[in-house]
Structure formats: C-alpha cells, structure tokens
Design a protein around this motif. Structure first.
Motif, mmCIF file in Angstrom:
data_model
loop_
_atom_site.group_PDB
_atom_site.id
_atom_site.type_symbol
_atom_site.label_atom_id
_atom_site.label_comp_id
_atom_site.label_asym_id
_atom_site.label_seq_id
_atom_site.Cartn_x
_atom_site.Cartn_y
_atom_site.Cartn_z
ATOM 1 N N THR A 102 64.038 12.024 7.573
ATOM 2 C CA THR A 102 63.550 10.931 6.735
ATOM 3 C C THR A 102 63.835 9.376 7.570
ATOM 4 O O THR A 102 65.024 9.292 7.664
ATOM 5 N N VAL A 103 62.784 8.681 7.537
ATOM 6 C CA VAL A 103 62.873 7.410 8.034
ATOM 7 C C VAL A 103 62.639 6.372 6.888
ATOM 8 O O VAL A 103 61.609 6.494 6.227
ATOM 9 N N THR A 104 63.762 5.664 6.792
ATOM 10 C CA THR A 104 63.428 4.364 5.690
ATOM 11 C C THR A 104 63.833 3.188 6.121
ATOM 12 O O THR A 104 64.300 2.960 7.022
ATOM 13 N N ASN A 105 63.279 1.858 5.433
ATOM 14 C CA ASN A 105 63.843 0.549 5.872
ATOM 15 C C ASN A 105 63.661 0.218 7.396
ATOM 16 O O ASN A 105 64.539 -0.243 8.011
ATOM 17 N N VAL A 106 62.417 0.307 7.638
ATOM 18 C CA VAL A 106 62.083 0.020 8.829
ATOM 19 C C VAL A 106 62.104 -1.410 9.240
ATOM 20 O O VAL A 106 61.552 -2.158 8.358
ATOM 21 N N THR A 107 62.655 -1.952 10.386
ATOM 22 C CA THR A 107 62.337 -3.281 10.686
ATOM 23 C C THR A 107 61.763 -3.433 11.891
ATOM 24 O O THR A 107 61.736 -2.432 12.834
ATOM 25 N N GLY A 108 61.032 -4.573 12.138
ATOM 26 C CA GLY A 108 60.509 -4.882 13.631
ATOM 27 C C GLY A 108 59.069 -4.284 13.440
ATOM 28 O O GLY A 108 58.279 -4.544 14.465
ATOM 29 N N GLY A 109 58.545 -3.873 12.434
ATOM 30 C CA GLY A 109 57.254 -3.481 12.049
ATOM 31 C C GLY A 109 56.930 -2.992 10.963
ATOM 32 O O GLY A 109 57.783 -2.761 10.040
ATOM 33 N N THR A 110 55.725 -2.763 10.710
ATOM 34 C CA THR A 110 55.186 -2.322 9.136
ATOM 35 C C THR A 110 54.783 -0.747 9.337
ATOM 36 O O THR A 110 53.798 -0.261 9.759
ATOM 37 N N PRO A 111 55.594 0.026 8.530
ATOM 38 C CA PRO A 111 55.281 1.661 8.822
ATOM 39 C C PRO A 111 53.983 1.924 7.799
ATOM 40 O O PRO A 111 53.786 1.329 6.880
ATOM 41 N N SER A 112 53.260 3.007 8.351
ATOM 42 C CA SER A 112 52.383 3.464 7.629
ATOM 43 C C SER A 112 52.731 4.777 7.059
ATOM 44 O O SER A 112 53.729 5.395 7.479
ATOM 45 N N PRO A 113 52.016 5.374 6.106
ATOM 46 C CA PRO A 113 52.610 6.916 5.561
ATOM 47 C C PRO A 113 52.341 7.814 6.779
ATOM 48 O O PRO A 113 51.530 7.711 7.613
ATOM 49 N N LEU A 114 53.098 9.006 6.632
ATOM 50 C CA LEU A 114 53.313 9.946 7.774
ATOM 51 C C LEU A 114 51.948 10.458 7.791
ATOM 52 O O LEU A 114 51.288 10.631 6.747
ATOM 53 N N SER A 115 51.602 10.943 9.086
ATOM 54 C CA SER A 115 50.260 11.618 9.415
ATOM 55 C C SER A 115 50.796 12.929 10.306
ATOM 56 O O SER A 115 51.917 13.164 10.547
#
Length: 446
Positions: free
Chosen positions: A88-101
């Motif tokens: 599980t990856v949360t609270n991403v910094t340095g960019g904007t995450p998209s939904p998992l693919s």
C-alpha cells in the motif's frame, strides 16, 4: 529463478492480466529515469510479517525527451486480490498519483513539471507491506518471512516507451536500472534480517534491533525476517558469505551449501569478472516450490548445490549484466544455466541433439508473454535448450573465443542492460565464421 528443482507438488496458477496502458514512445530510446537512489525506513510487527514506514526515491532524466511522469511498480500486489493488496502506497509527495493499473502493480505519478534532460526530482510516500502466507519469494513460511520485490521501484522508459508488463509467476517480469539503496529495518531482536547489500545492526528500543542495509549499483532490494540460524564464512577472494537456514534444515546441509556458495562465487568471478558487492546472503528453506530465486547479494534456495550455483550465476547474468526479464528471459536464465554447467564441469556435448520444438512459434528468445501462455515449456526451452545453444556457440567459435566473449561482454555491460541484439553482435565480432545460420538454427531472434 530455478524451476527444475521442485520439491512439492504445488503448481503456480498462471493468470494473464491486461490493463497495460499504451506505451508513450520515447524518441531517443535512452533508458530513463536513471541513477535512482532509494531511501527506506520500515518498522516491523512482532513476527516480521507486517512492515510500515516511508520510502523516497531521487532520480534523473537521462533522456533528451522530457519526463512528465514516472511509474512505480508495486510488483507484489500480484499476490493480492486487486484492489485489496499487500503493498500500500499513500501520502505521495513530489507528484500526483493516479489509480493503480496493470492489476494493481503499477502506479503512475505525474510530476509537477516535466523533467528536462539532466534534471533530477524526488518522490516520496508512506509504505505498508503485509507478507502473505506461503513459502514464496514474497511469502511467509511459519515463522519465516521472505520479502522479495516488495519495495516499489521505478519502471523503465526506453525506445519502446514505458515498460508496464504484467507480473509473471512462471518466471520474472522485472526490468530495472542499477540503483543505490539505503534501507533501515526496525525489527524484534529475536528475528534475523538477511538483506541485499551490507548490513550493520545497532540496538533499537527495548527488545528491538535496527538493521541498516546499504547497497550500491543493484537492481532491486530483498530481505527476509525470521528466527534463522546463521553461519558466516569468506571466499578465497574476500567475499563474505552468510548462510541463513530455517530450523528444519540441518547444520550439515547448511555447511554443504556454504561450500558450494563460496566455490561457485569464485568460479563465476573468474569467468565473468570480480563480484562487486562484497557480501552474499544465502537463505535456505526446503519448502520453496520454485527451487531458488535470485536478488542482488541475496538468494533464496532449497538444498541443492546445482540450484545454488545457478542463483549465484544470476549475480552476473541479471544482476550485474541486466536485461529486460519479461522481454528476453533467456538472457539471464540460459546464461545462468550455462554458467552452472561450466561450474559443474558439464560440457553439454550432445545436449542439442535432444532438442524437439513443439511448434514453429517456440523460440529460445521468446518473451514471458509467450511462456506464460505455454508454461510447461518454459524450463525446457529457456533453461535447457538455451544453455545447450550456448554450449553449441562455444563449439562453433572455439572455447577461448567463448571465454573471452563472455568476460568482455560482461565488462562492456557491467551495471548496464543487455539485449539479444547486443549479444549477437558481440558474438559475431568474436567469431571467425558467419553466425547467421547459427541464430536461425537455434531460434534466437532479436
């Protein structure tokens, strides 16, 4: 990975997964993002089966083309039921995450602005890892946890665009550029934690130990956690070998595997170049259904000297001389099996005589997409026919030329990436005869 040393009746259920986004063409073909540097801090629960903390990675755009995004590969989400995943990856910094693919194994992170050539950036995120039950390369066997491919890693963009291939349980899908890792693992002192790189233990809070592992120029990072029994020795060339065994494995078996590890490392280094990492951890459990699995400076294995020699050969063929394991699995598996034959003094004199193709589509150089659709043929063609082809190449160009070819080829691709076309060109340059018909006869395309 060795698939010919199965010690249980377990078989992998192979699922072909889709959802791969169309590749964005990278015009100049340069492999990027490059020079990744990962910093990871994780804390485990009492059993070492759950890890939580933070990961960050700094990288540079090596391409002349702008880099507007990066992709993380969350490989071990294959082992969950997407969207309920063990990574599980949360609270991403340095960019904007998209939904998992890609069945939850890929996460696109759009950067705030495209990186120009030579520019660097850092992304960070909170990370949680839950190790599933099962004696697997990512799995828990009783008290013992094996944690391969659990850290999210950067995907590679090259001339074919972003490589977002599905996970293969039949072999490997992994394609990564050499990276640096600094990984801090906080765990109960009752658990030993073998890991990629060189580790230093210091006391943590009451009853806990901090293992700090540092690795440079490796393609990925793996570790294990459990009440292992550890023995340590050193090769004649100064490489430290640590053997970790589960309680069901005898000290005699571990001692035999230690001897194999030391001898194989020295032999492989003599043929392909000095081992660059200083340390190897060999983790033994006879319940591994797959036989053995390679990671940089860290291998999982059953008690089998041939399997161990094969996994240690992967330190060169996949680890040091990298390849796209999904597109060209023969470049590491055939070469590792050939190296194992050399170590065992097996000449492969008549082995090409046993080759029997199942169809016109079957080739040594086929991708994992083909082998996942024809899993029963993967070991036969890529391992056995592949190493036999290399024995034939040695007979065709001569033993000395073959020895020089492999040593020079490893040096030319040291910490880089090999392709079938690269190897064929190098072999032709080393040969005094035209090899065109050789590649056709041995079904090696590329």
């Amino acid at each position: 990975m060795v698939r010919r040393f199965l010690i249980t009746a377990a078989t992998a259920v192979l699922v072909l997964v889709g959802g791969v986004p169309p590749a964005a063409h990278a015009a100049d073909g340069i492999r990027t993002p490059g020079s990744p540097s990962y910093t990871v801090t994780l804390t485990s629960n009492a059993s070492g089966s759950t890890w939580t903390g933070h990961e960050s990675v700094t990288f540079t755009n090596l391409s002349a083309d702008p880099l507007p995004e990066v992709y993380l590969r969350l490989w071990d989400n294959y082992h969950g039921a997407c969207p309920s995943t063990p990574i599980t990856v949360t609270n991403v910094t340095g960019g904007t995450p998209s939904p998992l693919s890609v069945s939850c194994t890929a996460m696109k992170i759009t950067l705030p602005a495209p990186l120009a050539h030579g520019q660097s950036a850092t992304i960070g995120f909170d990370l949680a890892i839950v190790v599933p039950s099962g004696a697997d390369r990512f799995g828990r066997d009783g008290s013992y946890n094996f944690i391969g491919n659990a850290l999210p890693v950067l995907a590679v963009r090259d001339a074919n665009g972003w490589h977002l291939d599905p996970y293969s349980n039949n072999g490997e899908s992994f394609y990564a550029l050499t990276s640096d890792y600094s990984v801090t693992l906080d765990h109960p002192s009752s658990l030993l934690v073998p890991a990629t790189g060189t580790s230093v233990d210091t006391p943590g809070t009451s009853g806990r130990t901090i293992t700090k592992a540092t690795a440079k120029n490796v393609r990925e990072f793996a570790w294990a956690a459990g009440p292992f029994v550890k023995t340590t020795s050193t090769t004649t060339t100064g490489v430290v070998v640590n053997v970790y065994r589960v309680s069901s494995i005898s000290s005699g078996s571990a001692s035999s595997m230690m001897t194999t590890a030391k001898n194989a490392l020295v032999a492989h280094a003599g043929r392909f170049g000095a081992y660059p990492y200083g340390e190897v951890d060999v983790v033994l459990d006879n319940n591994f259904w797959f036989g053995g699995m390679e990671y940089p400076g860290f291998v999982l294995d059953v008690i089998s000297s041939t399997a161990l020699a094969h996994e240690l050969a992967h330190q060169w063929w996949y680890g040091i001389v990298g390849d796209d394991e999904y597109t060209s699995p023969w470049l590491d598996e055939s070469f590792a099996d050939y190296a194992t034959d050399l170590y065992n003094g097996v000449s492969g004199t008549n082995c090409w005589n046993m080759v029997s193709w199942q169809s016109s589509a079957e080739k040594i150089s086929n991708s994992m997409a083909y082998w996942d659709a024809h899993p029963s043929r993967y070991g036969t063609v890529v391992y056995t026919y592949g190493k036999c082809a290399l024995h034939d190449l040695r007979r065709t160009i001569g033993t000395t030329a073959m020895q020089n070819l492999l040593k020079n080829y490893a040096a030319a691709h040291w910490h880089g990436v090999s392709t079938t076309a690269d190897f064929k060109a190098a072999a032709q340059a080393a040969a005094s005869v035209d090899l065109s018909s050789f590649w056709t006869t041995h079904r090696i395309d590329g």
